[in-house]
Design a protein around this motif. Sequence first.
Motif, PDB file in Angstrom:
ATOM      1  N   GLY A  67     -12.722  33.803 -11.342  1.00  0.00           N
ATOM      2  CA  GLY A  67     -12.262  32.761 -10.444  1.00  0.00           C
ATOM      3  C   GLY A  67     -10.888  32.263 -10.856  1.00  0.00           C
ATOM      4  N   PRO A  68     -10.283  31.397 -10.059  1.00  0.00           N
ATOM      5  CA  PRO A  68      -8.889  31.004 -10.292  1.00  0.00           C
ATOM      6  C   PRO A  68      -8.680  30.022 -11.432  1.00  0.00           C
ATOM      7  N   ASP A  69      -9.731  29.356 -11.903  1.00  0.00           N
ATOM      8  CA  ASP A  69      -9.551  28.258 -12.853  1.00  0.00           C
ATOM      9  C   ASP A  69      -9.701  28.678 -14.316  1.00  0.00           C
ATOM     10  N   ILE A  70     -10.110  29.903 -14.565  1.00  0.00           N
ATOM     11  CA  ILE A  70     -10.257  30.398 -15.938  1.00  0.00           C
ATOM     12  C   ILE A  70      -8.948  31.027 -16.386  1.00  0.00           C
ATOM     13  N   GLU A  71      -8.481  30.631 -17.563  1.00  0.00           N
ATOM     14  CA  GLU A  71      -7.234  31.199 -18.085  1.00  0.00           C
ATOM     15  C   GLU A  71      -7.507  32.583 -18.673  1.00  0.00           C
ATOM     16  N   ILE A  72      -6.746  33.580 -18.233  1.00  0.00           N
ATOM     17  CA  ILE A  72      -6.917  34.947 -18.702  1.00  0.00           C
ATOM     18  C   ILE A  72      -5.637  35.424 -19.386  1.00  0.00           C
ATOM     19  N   THR A  73      -5.793  36.001 -20.574  1.00  0.00           N
ATOM     20  CA  THR A  73      -4.699  36.689 -21.240  1.00  0.00           C
ATOM     21  C   THR A  73      -5.042  38.174 -21.308  1.00  0.00           C
ATOM     22  N   ALA A 120     -19.407  35.452 -20.153  1.00  0.00           N
ATOM     23  CA  ALA A 120     -18.603  34.576 -21.002  1.00  0.00           C
ATOM     24  C   ALA A 120     -18.363  33.226 -20.338  1.00  0.00           C
ATOM     25  N   VAL A 121     -18.052  33.248 -19.067  1.00  0.00           N
ATOM     26  CA  VAL A 121     -17.802  31.992 -18.349  1.00  0.00           C
ATOM     27  C   VAL A 121     -19.071  31.147 -18.302  1.00  0.00           C
ATOM     28  N   GLU A 122     -20.189  31.784 -18.055  1.00  0.00           N
ATOM     29  CA  GLU A 122     -21.466  31.051 -18.019  1.00  0.00           C
ATOM     30  C   GLU A 122     -21.842  30.492 -19.383  1.00  0.00           C
ATOM     31  N   SER A 123     -21.288  31.082 -20.455  1.00  0.00           N
ATOM     32  CA  SER A 123     -21.535  30.572 -21.806  1.00  0.00           C
ATOM     33  C   SER A 123     -20.622  29.402 -22.154  1.00  0.00           C
ATOM     34  N   GLY A 124     -19.696  29.077 -21.271  1.00  0.00           N
ATOM     35  CA  GLY A 124     -18.843  27.917 -21.482  1.00  0.00           C
ATOM     36  C   GLY A 124     -17.399  28.213 -21.805  1.00  0.00           C
ATOM     37  N   TYR A 125     -17.011  29.482 -21.887  1.00  0.00           N
ATOM     38  CA  TYR A 125     -15.616  29.806 -22.183  1.00  0.00           C
ATOM     39  C   TYR A 125     -14.737  29.542 -20.964  1.00  0.00           C
ATOM     40  N   ARG A 126     -13.625  28.835 -21.219  1.00  0.00           N
ATOM     41  CA  ARG A 126     -12.647  28.576 -20.159  1.00  0.00           C
ATOM     42  C   ARG A 126     -11.411  29.450 -20.335  1.00  0.00           C
ATOM     43  N   TYR A 127     -11.400  30.216 -21.420  1.00  0.00           N
ATOM     44  CA  TYR A 127     -10.273  31.093 -21.740  1.00  0.00           C
ATOM     45  C   TYR A 127     -10.829  32.464 -22.115  1.00  0.00           C
ATOM     46  N   LEU A 128     -10.221  33.511 -21.583  1.00  0.00           N
ATOM     47  CA  LEU A 128     -10.661  34.875 -21.851  1.00  0.00           C
ATOM     48  C   LEU A 128      -9.466  35.733 -22.250  1.00  0.00           C
ATOM     49  N   LYS A 172       2.813  44.639 -10.922  1.00  0.00           N
ATOM     50  CA  LYS A 172       1.454  44.819 -10.398  1.00  0.00           C
ATOM     51  C   LYS A 172       0.498  43.741 -10.917  1.00  0.00           C
ATOM     52  N   LEU A 173       0.809  43.192 -12.080  1.00  0.00           N
ATOM     53  CA  LEU A 173      -0.104  42.246 -12.720  1.00  0.00           C
ATOM     54  C   LEU A 173       0.186  40.789 -12.384  1.00  0.00           C
ATOM     55  N   ARG A 174       1.321  40.522 -11.796  1.00  0.00           N
ATOM     56  CA  ARG A 174       1.753  39.142 -11.595  1.00  0.00           C
ATOM     57  C   ARG A 174       0.770  38.341 -10.750  1.00  0.00           C
ATOM     58  N   GLU A 175       0.127  38.997  -9.800  1.00  0.00           N
ATOM     59  CA  GLU A 175      -0.775  38.294  -8.883  1.00  0.00           C
ATOM     60  C   GLU A 175      -2.006  37.720  -9.591  1.00  0.00           C
ATOM     61  N   PHE A 176      -2.288  38.168 -10.813  1.00  0.00           N
ATOM     62  CA  PHE A 176      -3.509  37.733 -11.497  1.00  0.00           C
ATOM     63  C   PHE A 176      -3.309  36.469 -12.329  1.00  0.00           C
ATOM     64  N   ASN A 177      -2.108  35.921 -12.303  1.00  0.00           N
ATOM     65  CA  ASN A 177      -1.828  34.650 -12.969  1.00  0.00           C
ATOM     66  C   ASN A 177      -2.248  34.676 -14.435  1.00  0.00           C
ATOM     67  N   LEU A 178      -1.741  35.662 -15.164  1.00  0.00           N
ATOM     68  CA  LEU A 178      -2.059  35.804 -16.584  1.00  0.00           C
ATOM     69  C   LEU A 178      -1.313  34.762 -17.414  1.00  0.00           C
ATOM     70  N   ARG A 179      -1.994  34.215 -18.413  1.00  0.00           N
ATOM     71  CA  ARG A 179      -1.325  33.262 -19.313  1.00  0.00           C
ATOM     72  C   ARG A 179      -0.280  33.979 -20.150  1.00  0.00           C
ATOM     73  N   TRP A 180      -0.610  35.193 -20.586  1.00  0.00           N
ATOM     74  CA  TRP A 180       0.382  36.026 -21.250  1.00  0.00           C
ATOM     75  C   TRP A 180      -0.045  37.486 -21.184  1.00  0.00           C
ATOM     76  N   ILE A 181       0.916  38.376 -21.353  1.00  0.00           N
ATOM     77  CA  ILE A 181       0.654  39.790 -21.582  1.00  0.00           C
ATOM     78  C   ILE A 181       1.053  40.078 -23.024  1.00  0.00           C
ATOM     79  N   ALA A 214     -11.953  27.944 -27.940  1.00  0.00           N
ATOM     80  CA  ALA A 214     -11.962  29.362 -28.292  1.00  0.00           C
ATOM     81  C   ALA A 214     -11.824  30.185 -27.026  1.00  0.00           C
ATOM     82  N   TYR A 215     -11.171  31.341 -27.157  1.00  0.00           N
ATOM     83  CA  TYR A 215     -11.177  32.268 -26.022  1.00  0.00           C
ATOM     84  C   TYR A 215     -11.978  33.509 -26.387  1.00  0.00           C
ATOM     85  N   ALA A 216     -12.808  33.930 -25.450  1.00  0.00           N
ATOM     86  CA  ALA A 216     -13.643  35.112 -25.650  1.00  0.00           C
ATOM     87  C   ALA A 216     -12.764  36.342 -25.525  1.00  0.00           C
ATOM     88  N   SER A 217     -12.661  37.098 -26.611  1.00  0.00           N
ATOM     89  CA  SER A 217     -11.819  38.290 -26.658  1.00  0.00           C
ATOM     90  C   SER A 217     -12.709  39.507 -26.437  1.00  0.00           C
TER      91      SER A 217
END
Length: 368
Positions: free
Chosen positions: A185-191, A159-167, A209-218, A139-142
């Motif tokens: 941090g760099p290892d959590i997938e963010i959309t 959210a990360v401390e609760s175990g979510y790896r996707y936000l 401007k957003l490319r540097e944040f390594n987004l999974r999608w916009i 699940a990803y925390a929305s």
Amino acid sequence: MKIASIETIPLRIPFTTGGKSAGGVWGPKDLQVVDSLVVKVTTDDGTVGWGETFGFTAIPSVKLVIDKILAPELIDRDVTLREKSMLDLQKKFHIFGRSGAFIYGLSAIDIALWDIAGKSANKPIYQLLGGSEATSLAAYASLIRYADAELIRRNVRRAVESGYRYLKLHEVDVEVIRAAREAAGPDIEITLDVNAPWTVREAIDMTEKLREFNLRWIEEPVWPPENYSGLAAVRKQGGIPVAAGENASTVMDFQHLLEAGAVDFIQPSPAKMGGITELQKVFAMANAHNVPVMVHTFYDGPGLLASVHASAALGGAKALVEWRYFDLEAQLYGDAIIPRNGRIDVPQGPGLGIEPNPDVIRDYRIDL
């Protein structure tokens, strides 16, 4: 079995969000209650199915359409003729619009009819859809929109401390998004869902401007959301994968999205676009175009359960489920569906697999 009654049940449940919310497309600034519309379909042998419609502030109009127009058309119909009934009503009422209250209402009823079908067969819906080896899905925390760097940091960490790896974020300010990435941090997938605010040119400029944040999608970067050629241009030039589909209402809308090459991820919302009956068609269509389906589930009742079943059966073990990170005062299903360590269980009971808590319905039902 025939449909004996259809009841609409509006609920209003207080929630917190780890801080005050900014104004968003779902409601005003500092919103602290969430409205939902649950639909109860009962057959002549007493079997009950549950559905849910997307709505928020549009719920009164959806309730009216179900109560006064759709329900009278469906009483005494054979529950096994689910797809025929849904198509009959789409055709009969198409002049009133192919989006909004009519399709939302049909979506809830369709989900309830699938619940009944699963209960009649004594099988969970995911088995009716072909089965799955997955017993849980990531699940990803929305997160709600905060528009505040400190609040986003705090809630991303929570959210990360609760175990979510996707936000998923709903922010539009670059510095707030930067704060979220730094906190994650760099290892959590963010959309990032921006809810269709920009012209095509503005969206392309923002992706730089957003490319540097390594987004999974916009998600939905272009206004209007049905500007599929504009989405395709952002996808081609922006350097960030594009997702869309929560505002598409019919199978034809999804066909046009895919034919335009507009998306890297497609996002049908079963409580908005026709329920499970139409959702399975989108999965098949997306598969033919080699585009992953990420079901939109910004709700937490039967619509969420429908998404979990469909994602498990049709999306496979790698599917992601959106979890509305709202801290509700009461959950319709108690803790049975709340993600643990960032994963949500696939219900194993018949139909949707879990029954709503009658005490929650009693305590949070409102009159409209």
